[in-house]
Write an enzyme that holds these catalytic residues in place. Structure first.
Site, PDB file in Angstrom:
ATOM      1  CD  GLU A  48      -2.210  -2.010   1.805  1.00 31.56           C
ATOM      2  OE1 GLU A  48      -3.223  -2.730   1.754  1.00 31.56           O
ATOM      3  OE2 GLU A  48      -1.179  -2.321   2.422  1.00 31.56           O
ATOM      4  CB  THR A  49       1.335   4.105  -1.898  1.00 30.32           C
ATOM      5  OG1 THR A  49       2.427   3.260  -2.298  1.00 30.32           O
ATOM      6  CG2 THR A  49       1.816   5.544  -1.867  1.00 30.32           C
TER       7      THR A  49
END
Length: 282
Positions: A48-49
């Site tokens: 994830e970002t």
């Protein structure tokens, strides 16, 4: 308005300064559309970002999460990474994040080892896994019902996302995880599960965990704050730990990224506190 983004890289839920789960953090994502955010997450390649948008209120931010494949409603390790990145640039304190699943409050403090972040999840809930869900999951995971620990019933637990919780009888079974990626991916997409939270109880308050994460485009997540919060809610709701309690979750060791997540459970229903550290990735 930002149309280009500086992407920071942090490892969240490190254990004694090592391991942890890498996350991207874009501290000012104002003006960056969803397609570009997805492209940034894919280019970075982490599970994830986090994309941050400041608001008119000090200490309050809009926060969205993207895996390399899709937007994710909530991500614990990227939230911790974001909170530490903000605290390093400003000062420790209370941060409020407006996420797709509701407000998530994070308290940051500093000590000799660095900055510690404690997130409070949205209210948790849990339900028993159905017989069909369990059978399909065990087939995809290449486990049998005899591999499960009967003290911890199979459940689907929620703390912003749904996670299938399965407890194994012994540590060797957890270490031997070798699942059918395509089959589990299909099942999780059908059931809208974010991870499968596989645990082994070392003792009543210490659990080793592994989290298959096909929805994020990766085989496994080395530290999963959202799953830790959901698991804490599961333990509390089913009276599986004496309350109040601090539960330690050790994750990522089997993939070479040891991670430590601390889960604090009070006596009242509601959100669950998950604490960890984060450090910049050089």
């Amino acid at each position: 308005m930002s149309t280009t983004a500086e992407t920071l890289r942090y490892a969240a839920f490190t254990d004694a300064g090592a391991g942890g789960n890498p996350a991207g953090v874009v501290l000012d994502a104002t003006g960056i559309d969803a397609a570009r955010r997805l492209a940034i997450a894919a280019e970075l390649g982490y599970s994830e970002t986090a994309f941050v948008e400041p608001t008119a209120n000090d200490g309050t931010y809009r926060l969205r999460f993207f895996s390399p494949r899709a937007e994710v409603g909530f991500c614990g390790h990227a939230t911790v990474a974001t909170a530490v990145a903000i605290a390093e640039r400003h000062s420790p304190g209370v941060l409020r994040f407006d996420t797709a699943v509701g407000e998530v409050v994070v308290r940051t403090t500093a000590d000799d080892t660095g900055i510690l972040a404690t997130l409070t999840s949205v209210p948790t809930h849990t339900r028993p896994a159905t017989a069909d869900e369990l059978a399909a999951a065990l087939t995809a995971l290449r486990y049998a019902e005899a591999d499960l620990d009967p003290r911890y019933p199979p459940h689907v637990a929620f703390a912003g996302n749904d996670h299938l919780v399965l407890a194994l009888r012994d540590r060797a079974a957890l270490a031997a995880l070798d699942y059918d990626y395509a089959a589990l991916d299909r099942l999780m997409a059908e059931r809208l599960w974010t991870t499968v939270h596989l645990v082994w109880a070392e003792d009543a308050l210490t659990f080793h965990a592994r989290d298959p994460f096909p929805p994020g485009g990766v085989v496994e997540d080395p530290a999963t704050g959202a799953a830790a919060a959901a698991f804490g809610g599961y333990l509390r709701e089913l009276d599986l730990v004496p309350l109040p309690a601090r539960v330690t979750i050790l994750q990522g060791a089997d993939m070479g990224r040891p991670s430590r997540l601390l889960v604090d459970l009070g006596t009242r229903a509601g959100g669950v506190d998950v604490t960890g550290t984060a450090a910049p990735i050089e």
